[in-house]
Design a protein around this motif. Structure first.
Motif, PDB file in Angstrom:
ATOM      1  N   VAL A  73      37.248 -10.824 -13.126  1.00 52.01           N
ATOM      2  CA  VAL A  73      36.274 -10.315 -14.085  1.00 52.01           C
ATOM      3  C   VAL A  73      34.834 -10.618 -13.638  1.00 52.01           C
ATOM      4  O   VAL A  73      34.584 -11.622 -12.987  1.00 52.01           O
ATOM      5  CB  VAL A  73      36.537 -10.833 -15.519  1.00 52.01           C
ATOM      6  CG1 VAL A  73      37.911 -10.417 -15.998  1.00 52.01           C
ATOM      7  CG2 VAL A  73      36.342 -12.334 -15.613  1.00 52.01           C
ATOM      8  N   ASP A 110      33.727  -8.371 -23.331  1.00 50.19           N
ATOM      9  CA  ASP A 110      32.556  -9.179 -23.686  1.00 50.19           C
ATOM     10  C   ASP A 110      32.568 -10.536 -22.984  1.00 50.19           C
ATOM     11  O   ASP A 110      31.516 -11.073 -22.641  1.00 50.19           O
ATOM     12  CB  ASP A 110      32.420  -9.350 -25.204  1.00 50.19           C
ATOM     13  CG  ASP A 110      33.674  -9.867 -25.870  1.00 50.19           C
ATOM     14  OD1 ASP A 110      34.765  -9.693 -25.298  1.00 50.19           O
ATOM     15  OD2 ASP A 110      33.574 -10.439 -26.966  1.00 50.19           O
ATOM     16  N   ASN A 140      34.770  -7.099 -28.462  1.00 55.28           N
ATOM     17  CA  ASN A 140      35.763  -7.507 -29.466  1.00 55.28           C
ATOM     18  C   ASN A 140      35.610  -8.982 -29.859  1.00 55.28           C
ATOM     19  O   ASN A 140      36.403  -9.496 -30.635  1.00 55.28           O
ATOM     20  CB  ASN A 140      37.186  -7.215 -28.984  1.00 55.28           C
ATOM     21  CG  ASN A 140      37.513  -7.912 -27.673  1.00 55.28           C
ATOM     22  OD1 ASN A 140      36.878  -8.894 -27.312  1.00 55.28           O
ATOM     23  ND2 ASN A 140      38.505  -7.406 -26.970  1.00 55.28           N
ATOM     24  N   GLN A 142      36.364 -11.538 -28.472  1.00 58.23           N
ATOM     25  CA  GLN A 142      37.497 -12.386 -28.098  1.00 58.23           C
ATOM     26  C   GLN A 142      37.517 -12.495 -26.588  1.00 58.23           C
ATOM     27  O   GLN A 142      37.266 -11.517 -25.874  1.00 58.23           O
ATOM     28  CB  GLN A 142      38.808 -11.742 -28.543  1.00 58.23           C
ATOM     29  CG  GLN A 142      39.308 -12.233 -29.885  1.00 58.23           C
ATOM     30  CD  GLN A 142      40.705 -11.736 -30.172  1.00 58.23           C
ATOM     31  OE1 GLN A 142      40.862 -10.740 -30.851  1.00 58.23           O
ATOM     32  NE2 GLN A 142      41.699 -12.421 -29.618  1.00 58.23           N
ATOM     33  N   LEU A 144      40.003 -14.804 -23.521  1.00 59.87           N
ATOM     34  CA  LEU A 144      41.435 -15.025 -23.351  1.00 59.87           C
ATOM     35  C   LEU A 144      41.940 -16.051 -24.363  1.00 59.87           C
ATOM     36  O   LEU A 144      42.929 -15.851 -25.054  1.00 59.87           O
ATOM     37  CB  LEU A 144      41.720 -15.480 -21.914  1.00 59.87           C
ATOM     38  CG  LEU A 144      43.173 -15.490 -21.449  1.00 59.87           C
ATOM     39  CD1 LEU A 144      43.229 -15.427 -19.917  1.00 59.87           C
ATOM     40  CD2 LEU A 144      43.923 -16.721 -21.914  1.00 59.87           C
ATOM     41  N   LYS A 273      40.193  -6.494 -31.088  1.00 63.90           N
ATOM     42  CA  LYS A 273      41.213  -6.545 -30.039  1.00 63.90           C
ATOM     43  C   LYS A 273      42.590  -6.300 -30.670  1.00 63.90           C
ATOM     44  O   LYS A 273      42.982  -6.998 -31.606  1.00 63.90           O
ATOM     45  CB  LYS A 273      41.156  -7.912 -29.364  1.00 63.90           C
ATOM     46  CG  LYS A 273      42.033  -8.050 -28.134  1.00 63.90           C
ATOM     47  CD  LYS A 273      41.461  -9.142 -27.249  1.00 63.90           C
ATOM     48  CE  LYS A 273      42.417  -9.646 -26.199  1.00 63.90           C
ATOM     49  NZ  LYS A 273      41.738 -10.448 -25.191  1.00 63.90           N
TER      50      LYS A 273
HETATM   51  C1  LIG Z   1      37.359 -14.438 -12.464  1.00 68.96           C
HETATM   52  C2  LIG Z   1      38.470 -14.417 -13.462  1.00 68.96           C
HETATM   53  N1  LIG Z   1      38.741 -15.519 -14.186  1.00 68.96           N
HETATM   54  C3  LIG Z   1      39.736 -15.498 -15.094  1.00 68.96           C
HETATM   55  C4  LIG Z   1      40.478 -14.377 -15.310  1.00 68.96           C
HETATM   56  C5  LIG Z   1      41.601 -14.392 -16.338  1.00 68.96           C
HETATM   57  N2  LIG Z   1      41.193 -13.525 -17.476  1.00 68.96           N
HETATM   58  C6  LIG Z   1      41.653 -12.277 -17.585  1.00 68.96           C
HETATM   59  S1  LIG Z   1      41.035 -11.487 -18.913  1.00 68.96           S
HETATM   60  C7  LIG Z   1      40.172 -12.858 -19.404  1.00 68.96           C
HETATM   61  C8  LIG Z   1      39.333 -12.836 -20.643  1.00 68.96           C
HETATM   62  C9  LIG Z   1      38.831 -11.486 -20.898  1.00 68.96           C
HETATM   63  O1  LIG Z   1      38.087 -11.415 -22.061  1.00 68.96           O
HETATM   64  P1  LIG Z   1      37.205 -10.134 -22.268  1.00 68.96           P
HETATM   65  O2  LIG Z   1      36.452  -9.836 -21.023  1.00 68.96           O
HETATM   66  O3  LIG Z   1      36.404 -10.316 -23.502  1.00 68.96           O
HETATM   67  O4  LIG Z   1      38.265  -8.975 -22.427  1.00 68.96           O
HETATM   68  P2  LIG Z   1      39.232  -8.672 -23.654  1.00 68.96           P
HETATM   69  O5  LIG Z   1      40.579  -9.117 -23.227  1.00 68.96           O
HETATM   70  O6  LIG Z   1      38.714  -9.392 -24.847  1.00 68.96           O
HETATM   71  O7  LIG Z   1      39.142  -7.206 -23.843  1.00 68.96           O
HETATM   72  C10 LIG Z   1      40.356 -13.892 -18.504  1.00 68.96           C
HETATM   73  C11 LIG Z   1      39.734 -15.228 -18.644  1.00 68.96           C
HETATM   74  C12 LIG Z   1      40.174 -13.244 -14.521  1.00 68.96           C
HETATM   75  N3  LIG Z   1      40.838 -12.107 -14.621  1.00 68.96           N
HETATM   76  N4  LIG Z   1      39.157 -13.280 -13.629  1.00 68.96           N
END
Ligand SMILES: Cc1ncc(C[n+]2csc(CCOP(=O)(O)OP(=O)(O)O)c2C)c(N)n1
Ligand SMILES: [Mg+2]
Length: 725
Positions: A73, A110, A140, A142, A144, A273
């Motif tokens: 991400v 987010d 959303n 939220q 993880l 979410k």
């Molecule tokens: C660099 C990195 N760290 C950790 C993760 C594990 N991870 C996947 S989704 C997520 C949280 C996502 O939250 P958000 O961006 O708000 O998306 P939502 O699921 O709420 O739509 C995490 C920590 C990842 N994919 N990439």
């Protein structure tokens, strides 16, 4: 994401736009292409299984068009900004027409806004006058683990606006906006605005009755509120309260239409979410799975007959289905520009080797680029150099003096205009071929990834060459991996490297980068010792970067000037490009060899000269690429289980000259494990030298002696092979 992506792909997108879809929205992207008839049922059903739809969008493994891979991400967000800069570069260089400029769009979560690389990118984007870029946040609240911090509410507006972005907030859906206009509506709007993220999530999960109880408790006594709430049954009230902007197609369509210029725009689309599902709003729903009963209820709720779950237009009446199908087939995504293979830029037959009896690989690198810059070769026009504030100290300066810095709006070199003597011209203009970045290695690697995708993205090739201090590769490592994962093509130069940088001290001395080079897929790592090796590697790279089955290349260089060797012909070259060659060929059946990589060549040579009389036939092997040697060897071992069994690896060929029980002393300015594995190829004893603890300041001889990289250490290690323990 379904509403956001429907509004985007079926309405707002233009054929030339490109989208980075956040990892967990991958299934929506595949569903869209399934509706278009571009994704097979078989792959859909094998989602997350071998050869099925990838869990996160992948350029290389998915069969639908994927503009950007995502997964880590933050990176998939920033890459869109850098791709927009690449597009501007191509427009300025006449490789893309201004009227064909597309928007580079990121669909993001987010919590991605917590990633530091987002802010590094915002700053760099502002410096380069970023345009044609949209980031659409699935807001959303939220992440993880839980609901996100309320304190950040509206702070993002300030941050983005400061960096030149427009912020469009889509907080309320149409139903909410209509209700707010009714008597008592303002009070409800005010209540929503003050509701904490966590409270909102809890009530969403609990549903209509809880919304009613809570609203009555908090604001039921205010004028008209009770009456307004009475007009909704529980389901209707839950639907109203969660009719946020990001779930409302009309709101989304209007918002996208409102941003019809090139200003970078952040859309904050409020969502829930798991909207519409029983796990909506629950803080633990990140990996939530519905049970079979809930799935059945969902199917029934959508009016889809049992067994028709995969029907693209299932649950719709014949007329509606036909109209929807026609709508989808005429929608922007169906007109999207598809990627094509782009012809290669011709590589000159020969690159002149920089002359000089004493040279460093870093200086030679600068010379090869300078000669290219002066050559008038078509290849030179396609080279784009970039560096995170280390252009001069990595010897890119001469190329930049020739070709200039890139900037859309011309910027004079004030020092030059004032006639102040300076070795480095720093004028910036549209024809420039160097993109200067601030000191943020993450940006540097995302820039390389974006430049390296110019061919597939924009139908015209660039040859990106980026330089970075070798130890700081680690700072941008995930972004480097990200570029390689999507098969972006670039030449990465890590320089200077190793503890050879003696007086600079431990903080600038890279140790484990050879292992990074060996371990990184889609990246071939070379460590040249001599200028002619480096030139051959660069020549090979310019071709390899453009081959269908090629990849990116990493050269680990040094500022240490060393005496060049005199060659007897060119026979070394082919082997050097396969990973290693005998600098001093051993006698058949020799009992030992010294094996080295890179800048430590003079010490290896001196030790060899010291020992060759005592150990007749002693060999001296120059490993130009531990990566290629290891890959070739392990591929050959793996091939024993497939049809290609029998082909001998280059490492094995090289070492088979020695006696079966021979001993090897391996040495490099880096982790010893980059070479010590060679003992396993033919079961030889190894005495590994290298660096496995932090370096420090010192003169080169002192440092080499302290870390056992000098000729004496090599001699001692070789003697030990014969003396035993
Ligand atoms: C660099 C990195 N760290 C950790 C993760 C594990 N991870 C996947 S989704 C997520 C949280 C996502 O939250 P958000 O961006 O708000 O998306 P939502 O699921 O709420 O739509 C995490 C920590 C990842 N994919 N990439
Ligand atoms: Mg989120």
């Amino acid at each position: 994401m379904t509403a956001i992506m429907s509004a985007l792909y079926f309405h707002a997108l233009r054929p030339q736009d490109k989208v980075a879809v956040k990892p967990h929205a991958g299934p929506v992207l595949h569903a869209i292409h399934y509706l278009l008839g571009e994704q097979s049922l078989d792959k859909m059903q094998r989602f997350r299984g071998l050869d099925g739809v990838q869990s996160y969008p992948s350029r290389t493994k998915d069969t639908i068009p994927v503009d950007f891979s995502t997964g880590s991400v933050g990176l998939g967000v920033a890459v869109t900004a850098f791709s927009s800069l690449v597009q501007d570069y191509l427009i300025a260089h006449g490789q893309v027409r201004e009227e064909d400029a597309g928007r580079m769009i990121a669909l993001m979560g987010d919590a991605e806004l917590d990633e530091g690389n987002i802010y590094e990118c915002l700053i760099e984007g502002y410096k380069h006058d970023l345009r044609n870029c949209w980031w659409i946040v699935d807001y959303n609240r939220q992440s993880l683990d839980a609901t996100t911090s309320d304190r950040m509410f509206r702070r993002f507006d300030d941050i983005f606006e400061t960096c030149g972005w427009r912020v469009v907030t889509l907080k309320y859906g149409r139903k909410q906006r209509e209700a707010f206009k009714r008597p008592g509506g303002k009070t409800i709007e005010h209540w929503i605005d003050n509701c904490s993220n966590a409270d909102f999530a809890v009530l969403t999960y609990q549903g209509g009755a809880s919304w009613r109880t809570r609203l009555m408790t908090d604001i039921g006594s205010k004028p008209h509120v009770a009456k307004l709430l009475d007009d909704f049954d529980d389901d209707g009230l839950a639907a109203l309260m969660t009719n946020l902007g990001g779930h409302c197609i009309e709101t989304l369509v209007d918002a996208f239409a409102s941003a019809d210029d090139e200003k970078p725009t952040l859309f904050i689309a409020y969502t829930v979410k798991g909207h519409g599902l029983p796990l909506a709003g629950h803080k633990d729903n990140h990996s939530g799975m519905m049970n079979p009963t809930q799935m059945e209820q969902l199917r029934e709720g959508l009016g889809i007959a049992e067994g028709e779950e995969w029907e693209p237009w299932g649950g719709l009446g014949g007329n509606v289905a036909a109209r929807l199908k026609a709508f989808v087939e005429a929608s922007p995504i169906a007109r999207k520009v598809r990627e094509t293979t782009v012809p290669a830029v011709p590589v000159p037959r020969h690159l002149p080797v920089p002359d000089g009896d004493e040279q460093s690989t870093q200086a030679a690198f600068g010379r090869v680029l300078l000669d290219l810059a002066k050559s008038g070769e078509p290849l030179a026009d396609r080279i784009v150099t970039t560096a995170p504030d280390v252009t001069q100290t990595t010897n890119l300066g001469a190329f930049v003096n020739q070709r200039g810095l890139f900037r859309r709006q011309e910027l004079a070199d004030v020092f030059q205009n004032a006639k102040i003597p300076s070795a480095q011209k720093w004028s910036q203009h549209a024809a420039g071929q160097h993109i200067e970045l601030g000191i943020a290695e993450n940006n540097f690697f995302i820039m390389l990834a974006s430049l390296g995708l110019a061919g597939p993205h924009f139908g015209t090739r660039l040859i990106p060459v980026g330089t970075v201090y070798d130890p700081f590769i680690s700072r941008g490592l995930d972004a480097l991996n990200y570029g390689c994962y999507q098969d972006a093509r670039f030449l990465l130069v890590g320089t200077p490297s190793g503890i050879t940088l003696a007086p600079e001290g431990g903080a600038h001395q890279s140790i484990n980068t050879p292992l990074i080079g060996m371990g990184q897929p889609n990246l071939t790592y070379f460590e040249p010792a001599y200028a002619d090796e480096l030139t051959a590697m660069m020549h090979w790279s310019f071709d390899h970067l453009q081959q269908e089955d090629g990849g990116s290349v990493y050269l680990r260089l040094s500022t240490r000037s060393i005496t060049q060797v005199t060659r007897d012909g060119d026979s070394w070259k082919a082997d050097a490009l396969r990973g290693g060659y005998w600098l001093r060929r051993p006698a058949d059946g020799a009992q030992a060899a010294i094996v080295f990589s890179g800048v430590i060549a003079p010490e290896a040579l001196a030790a060899w000269e010291d020992l060759v009389d005592d150990i007749p036939g002693l060999g001296l092997l120059n490993v130009t690429s531990p990566d290629l040697l290891h890959r070739g060897w392990s591929a050959q071992r793996a091939a024993r289980w497939s049809e290609n069994a029998g082909a001998r690896s280059h490492a094995e060929t090289l070492l088979s000259v020695l006696a079966p029980g021979a001993g090897l002393v391996t040495v490099l300015d880096g982790s010893p494990s980059a070479l010590s594995w060679l003992g396993g190829v033919r079961g030889m004893r190894v005495s590994p030298l290298g660096v496995d603890r932090f370096g420090q300041t010192g003169d080169l001889p002192d440092i080499y002696r302290t870390y056992r990289l000098d000729a004496n250490a090599i001699v001692d290690a070789t003697a030990e092979l014969f003396l035993g323990e």
